[in-house]
Design an enzyme around this catalytic site. Structure first.
Site, PDB file in Angstrom:
ATOM      1  N   THR A  17       0.813  -1.219   0.000  1.00 24.91           N
ATOM      2  CA  THR A  17       0.000   0.000   0.000  1.00 24.91           C
ATOM      3  C   THR A  17       0.847   1.270   0.000  1.00 24.91           C
ATOM      4  O   THR A  17       0.310   2.369  -0.013  1.00 24.91           O
ATOM      5  CB  THR A  17      -0.902   0.019   1.257  1.00 24.91           C
ATOM      6  OG1 THR A  17      -0.043  -0.164   2.400  1.00 24.91           O
ATOM      7  CG2 THR A  17      -1.935  -1.084   1.217  1.00 24.91           C
ATOM      8  N   CYS A 134      17.747   4.478  -3.438  1.00 23.44           N
ATOM      9  CA  CYS A 134      17.251   5.043  -4.707  1.00 23.44           C
ATOM     10  C   CYS A 134      18.267   5.987  -5.361  1.00 23.44           C
ATOM     11  O   CYS A 134      18.325   6.090  -6.592  1.00 23.44           O
ATOM     12  CB  CYS A 134      15.930   5.774  -4.470  1.00 23.44           C
ATOM     13  SG  CYS A 134      15.876   6.778  -2.988  1.00 23.44           S
ATOM     14  N   GLN A 161      17.291  15.327  -4.384  1.00 20.05           N
ATOM     15  CA  GLN A 161      16.410  14.172  -4.229  1.00 20.05           C
ATOM     16  C   GLN A 161      14.947  14.567  -4.014  1.00 20.05           C
ATOM     17  O   GLN A 161      14.631  15.464  -3.221  1.00 20.05           O
ATOM     18  CB  GLN A 161      16.921  13.307  -3.064  1.00 20.05           C
ATOM     19  CG  GLN A 161      18.341  12.833  -3.304  1.00 20.05           C
ATOM     20  CD  GLN A 161      18.921  11.954  -2.220  1.00 20.05           C
ATOM     21  OE1 GLN A 161      20.139  11.924  -2.034  1.00 20.05           O
ATOM     22  NE2 GLN A 161      18.094  11.205  -1.508  1.00 20.05           N
ATOM     23  N   SER A 164       9.396  12.051  -2.753  1.00 22.67           N
ATOM     24  CA  SER A 164       8.869  10.684  -2.685  1.00 22.67           C
ATOM     25  C   SER A 164       9.937   9.692  -2.269  1.00 22.67           C
ATOM     26  O   SER A 164       9.625   8.538  -1.958  1.00 22.67           O
ATOM     27  CB  SER A 164       8.258  10.256  -4.025  1.00 22.67           C
ATOM     28  OG  SER A 164       9.241  10.329  -5.031  1.00 22.67           O
ATOM     29  N   ARG A 240      17.582  17.598  -0.486  1.00 23.06           N
ATOM     30  CA  ARG A 240      16.173  17.301  -0.787  1.00 23.06           C
ATOM     31  C   ARG A 240      15.577  18.520  -1.471  1.00 23.06           C
ATOM     32  O   ARG A 240      15.801  19.655  -1.028  1.00 23.06           O
ATOM     33  CB  ARG A 240      15.435  17.018   0.523  1.00 23.06           C
ATOM     34  CG  ARG A 240      14.031  16.514   0.362  1.00 23.06           C
ATOM     35  CD  ARG A 240      13.956  15.078  -0.064  1.00 23.06           C
ATOM     36  NE  ARG A 240      14.418  14.166   0.966  1.00 23.06           N
ATOM     37  CZ  ARG A 240      14.548  12.856   0.771  1.00 23.06           C
ATOM     38  NH1 ARG A 240      14.274  12.307  -0.404  1.00 23.06           N
ATOM     39  NH2 ARG A 240      14.974  12.070   1.735  1.00 23.06           N
ATOM     40  N   HIS A 247      14.985  11.691  -8.870  1.00 23.39           N
ATOM     41  CA  HIS A 247      16.221  12.169  -8.229  1.00 23.39           C
ATOM     42  C   HIS A 247      17.203  12.633  -9.306  1.00 23.39           C
ATOM     43  O   HIS A 247      17.378  11.969 -10.345  1.00 23.39           O
ATOM     44  CB  HIS A 247      16.899  11.026  -7.459  1.00 23.39           C
ATOM     45  CG  HIS A 247      16.208  10.641  -6.182  1.00 23.39           C
ATOM     46  ND1 HIS A 247      15.120  11.295  -5.669  1.00 23.39           N
ATOM     47  CD2 HIS A 247      16.503   9.643  -5.300  1.00 23.39           C
ATOM     48  CE1 HIS A 247      14.752  10.717  -4.524  1.00 23.39           C
ATOM     49  NE2 HIS A 247      15.575   9.714  -4.288  1.00 23.39           N
TER      50      HIS A 247
HETATM   51  N1  LIG Z   1      10.501   6.019  -1.833  1.00 24.67           N
HETATM   52  C1  LIG Z   1      11.630   5.721  -2.445  1.00 24.67           C
HETATM   53  O1  LIG Z   1      12.082   6.402  -3.391  1.00 24.67           O
HETATM   54  C2  LIG Z   1      12.402   4.533  -1.997  1.00 24.67           C
HETATM   55  C3  LIG Z   1      13.476   4.153  -2.785  1.00 24.67           C
HETATM   56  C4  LIG Z   1      14.263   3.096  -2.394  1.00 24.67           C
HETATM   57  C5  LIG Z   1      13.938   2.430  -1.231  1.00 24.67           C
HETATM   58  N2  LIG Z   1      12.865   2.801  -0.490  1.00 24.67           N
HETATM   59  C6  LIG Z   1      12.562   1.994   0.688  1.00 24.67           C
HETATM   60  O2  LIG Z   1      11.383   1.234   0.394  1.00 24.67           O
HETATM   61  C7  LIG Z   1      10.643   1.027   1.586  1.00 24.67           C
HETATM   62  C8  LIG Z   1       9.224   1.544   1.390  1.00 24.67           C
HETATM   63  O3  LIG Z   1       9.290   2.933   1.171  1.00 24.67           O
HETATM   64  P1  LIG Z   1       8.046   3.783   0.671  1.00 24.67           P
HETATM   65  O4  LIG Z   1       8.659   5.037   0.153  1.00 24.67           O
HETATM   66  O5  LIG Z   1       7.147   3.008  -0.215  1.00 24.67           O
HETATM   67  O6  LIG Z   1       7.286   4.057   2.073  1.00 24.67           O
HETATM   68  P2  LIG Z   1       5.758   4.395   2.362  1.00 24.67           P
HETATM   69  O7  LIG Z   1       5.123   5.081   1.211  1.00 24.67           O
HETATM   70  O8  LIG Z   1       5.744   5.083   3.682  1.00 24.67           O
HETATM   71  O9  LIG Z   1       5.036   2.945   2.521  1.00 24.67           O
HETATM   72  C9  LIG Z   1       5.339   2.083   3.583  1.00 24.67           C
HETATM   73  C10 LIG Z   1       4.639   0.733   3.402  1.00 24.67           C
HETATM   74  O10 LIG Z   1       5.082  -0.137   4.432  1.00 24.67           O
HETATM   75  C11 LIG Z   1       3.962  -0.649   5.140  1.00 24.67           C
HETATM   76  N3  LIG Z   1       4.304  -0.823   6.541  1.00 24.67           N
HETATM   77  C12 LIG Z   1       4.791   0.112   7.393  1.00 24.67           C
HETATM   78  N4  LIG Z   1       4.976  -0.430   8.619  1.00 24.67           N
HETATM   79  C13 LIG Z   1       4.595  -1.735   8.523  1.00 24.67           C
HETATM   80  C14 LIG Z   1       4.529  -2.812   9.439  1.00 24.67           C
HETATM   81  N5  LIG Z   1       4.914  -2.687  10.726  1.00 24.67           N
HETATM   82  N6  LIG Z   1       4.080  -4.016   8.986  1.00 24.67           N
HETATM   83  C15 LIG Z   1       3.707  -4.180   7.698  1.00 24.67           C
HETATM   84  N7  LIG Z   1       3.724  -3.178   6.784  1.00 24.67           N
HETATM   85  C16 LIG Z   1       4.171  -1.983   7.192  1.00 24.67           C
HETATM   86  C17 LIG Z   1       2.875   0.374   4.940  1.00 24.67           C
HETATM   87  O11 LIG Z   1       1.642  -0.271   5.127  1.00 24.67           O
HETATM   88  P3  LIG Z   1       0.340   0.433   5.789  1.00 24.67           P
HETATM   89  O12 LIG Z   1      -0.531   0.850   4.615  1.00 24.67           O
HETATM   90  O13 LIG Z   1      -0.295  -0.693   6.532  1.00 24.67           O
HETATM   91  O14 LIG Z   1       0.786   1.555   6.629  1.00 24.67           O
HETATM   92  C18 LIG Z   1       3.115   0.782   3.499  1.00 24.67           C
HETATM   93  O15 LIG Z   1       2.564  -0.162   2.622  1.00 24.67           O
HETATM   94  C19 LIG Z   1      11.439   1.710   2.709  1.00 24.67           C
HETATM   95  O16 LIG Z   1      12.269   0.752   3.311  1.00 24.67           O
HETATM   96  C20 LIG Z   1      12.257   2.741   1.961  1.00 24.67           C
HETATM   97  O17 LIG Z   1      13.437   3.078   2.648  1.00 24.67           O
HETATM   98  C21 LIG Z   1      12.082   3.831  -0.846  1.00 24.67           C
END
Ligand SMILES: NC(=O)c1ccc[n+]([C@@H]2O[C@H](COP(=O)([O-])OP(=O)(O)OC[C@H]3O[C@@H](n4cnc5c(N)ncnc54)[C@H](OP(=O)(O)O)[C@@H]3O)[C@@H](O)[C@H]2O)c1
Length: 338
Positions: A17, A134, A161, A164, A240, A247
């Protein structure tokens, strides 16, 4: 190595999600990843909600060890703490965990992979594979062809960066602050170190004792691991900017042997996943806006330094696609070919 079903794997997405999870589902669909079943997982907050995949609705389940029974690939796009707890559970059940968090990246037993650069690191994995930060992915994609052509002596990079990169909360904070400014109100700062709307913030994540940020040291150490050069001289500033997705990075590279701007262009053009967008005479260069929704890394502004043999370039990538979801799906695709 996990016992991957070669033809029609069962796939779970932890964090389905979230910002990366949503894009990941779209990329599995776009690339027609040959999955036989999909399990979208998240926290209790989202259990029972639905995600769409190939026009069908899938109910979101709870990310817990039992959800990985019978699963071949688990994409982790949630929190680092969750990856730490659950990736070994997935691997123990015979799945390959492909992790987007920073938790496993520097573990010597875990490959850190950008398939175009170091796919061979996937051989002999132990059930957990890490996806780089990323910012690192676009950076090493652009560095690798230059390294192959002329070697790398020293690299100086400043990143710009997108919000998002901090997930949905980052996107929401930019929107809220922009709305507050339009109303003439003072924006509330929660997610970033300073107001991000109408601003540039020279800090991503947190400061360390040495004055660098944790994000900057991730870029350094991950780059060294992926390129297999523990001493590579990289120095960096990560900032940022109020851009939703995409990015950018300004990079100065000193090569081992001199490389002309034209030779660098040729090397970059010949590398899979790179598109050179570079025609100063016609004011052509790549921007974050151009790369949004694309999987390639775009490189332009390739030119010689005025005072040395070094080269400058400007590089952009979609942080949610090649910087996260696409790279993770490419890792799974590569494993399926082994
Ligand atoms: N954004 C980027 O550009 C990017 C790039 C590389 C890596 N990342 C990494 O990818 C990961 C996700 O990032 P994002 O940007 O997509 O974050 P996000 O938009 O905040 O989404 C977080 C997701 O994790 C779920 N979640 C959070 N806590 C949880 C828990 N205790 N148990 C199960 N599910 C949980 C959330 O579910 P709910 O709907 O239930 O809250 C949501 O689906 C992070 O580790 C981040 O560092 C992000």
């Amino acid at each position: 190595m996990g016992s991957v079903t070669p033809n029609r794997p069962v796939v779970a997405v932890v964090g389905a999600t979230g910002a990366v999870g949503e894009v990941l589902l779209g990329i599995l669909e776009e690339r027609n990843f040959p999955l036989s079943d999909l399990r979208p997982l998240a926290s209790e907050r989202s259990v029972g909600s639905a995600v769409l995949f190939k026009g069908e609705s899938y109910e979101v389940g709870l990310a817990e060890p039992g959800a990985f029974d019978g699963v071949d690939f688990v994409f982790f796009a949630a929190t680092g703490a969750l990856s730490k707890d659950l990736a070994p559970e997935a691997a123990r059940r015979g799945a390959v965990a492909i992790d987007k968090s920073s938790t496993w990246r520097m573990d010597p037993s875990v490959p850190l992979v950008v398939p175009e650069v170091n796919a061979e690191a996937l051989r002999g994995h132990n059930g957990i594979v890490a996806c780089p930060n990323c910012t690192t992915i676009g950076f090493v994609m652009a560095l690798e062809p230059i390294r192959r052509a002329a070697g790398l002596r020293r690299v100086v990079v400043t990143t710009f960066q997108a919000v998002s990169g901090a997930g949905r909360p980052g996107l929401d904070e930019l929107s809220r602050q922009q709305a507050a400014l339009r109303r003439g109100e003072k924006p509330v700062v929660e997610k970033f170190a300073a107001q991000i709307a109408a601003n540039v913030v020279p800090l991503c994540e947190d400061f360390l004792d040495n004055g660098y940020s944790s994000e900057e040291l991730k870029l350094l150490h991950e780059t060294r691991k992926i390129l297999g050069d523990a001493d590579l001289d990289v120095t960096m500033t990560c900032t940022r900017v109020p851009v939703p997705i995409g990015h950018s990075a300004s990079v100065l590279v000193e090569t081992e042997t001199p490389l002309s701007a034209d030779a660098a262009r040729d090397a970059l053009r010949g590398f899979p996943g790179i598109v050179v967008v570079d025609d100063p005479g016609n004011c052509v260069f790549p921007t974050a806006n151009d790369v949004r929704g694309r999987d390639e890394v775009l490189v332009g502004r390739i030119r010689k330094d005025l005072g040395s043999d070094a080269l400058w370039f400007w590089q952009v990538s979609d942080n949610l696609r090649k910087g996260a979801a696409t790279n993770a799906v490419q890792i799974a695709e590569t494993i399926l070919t082994y």
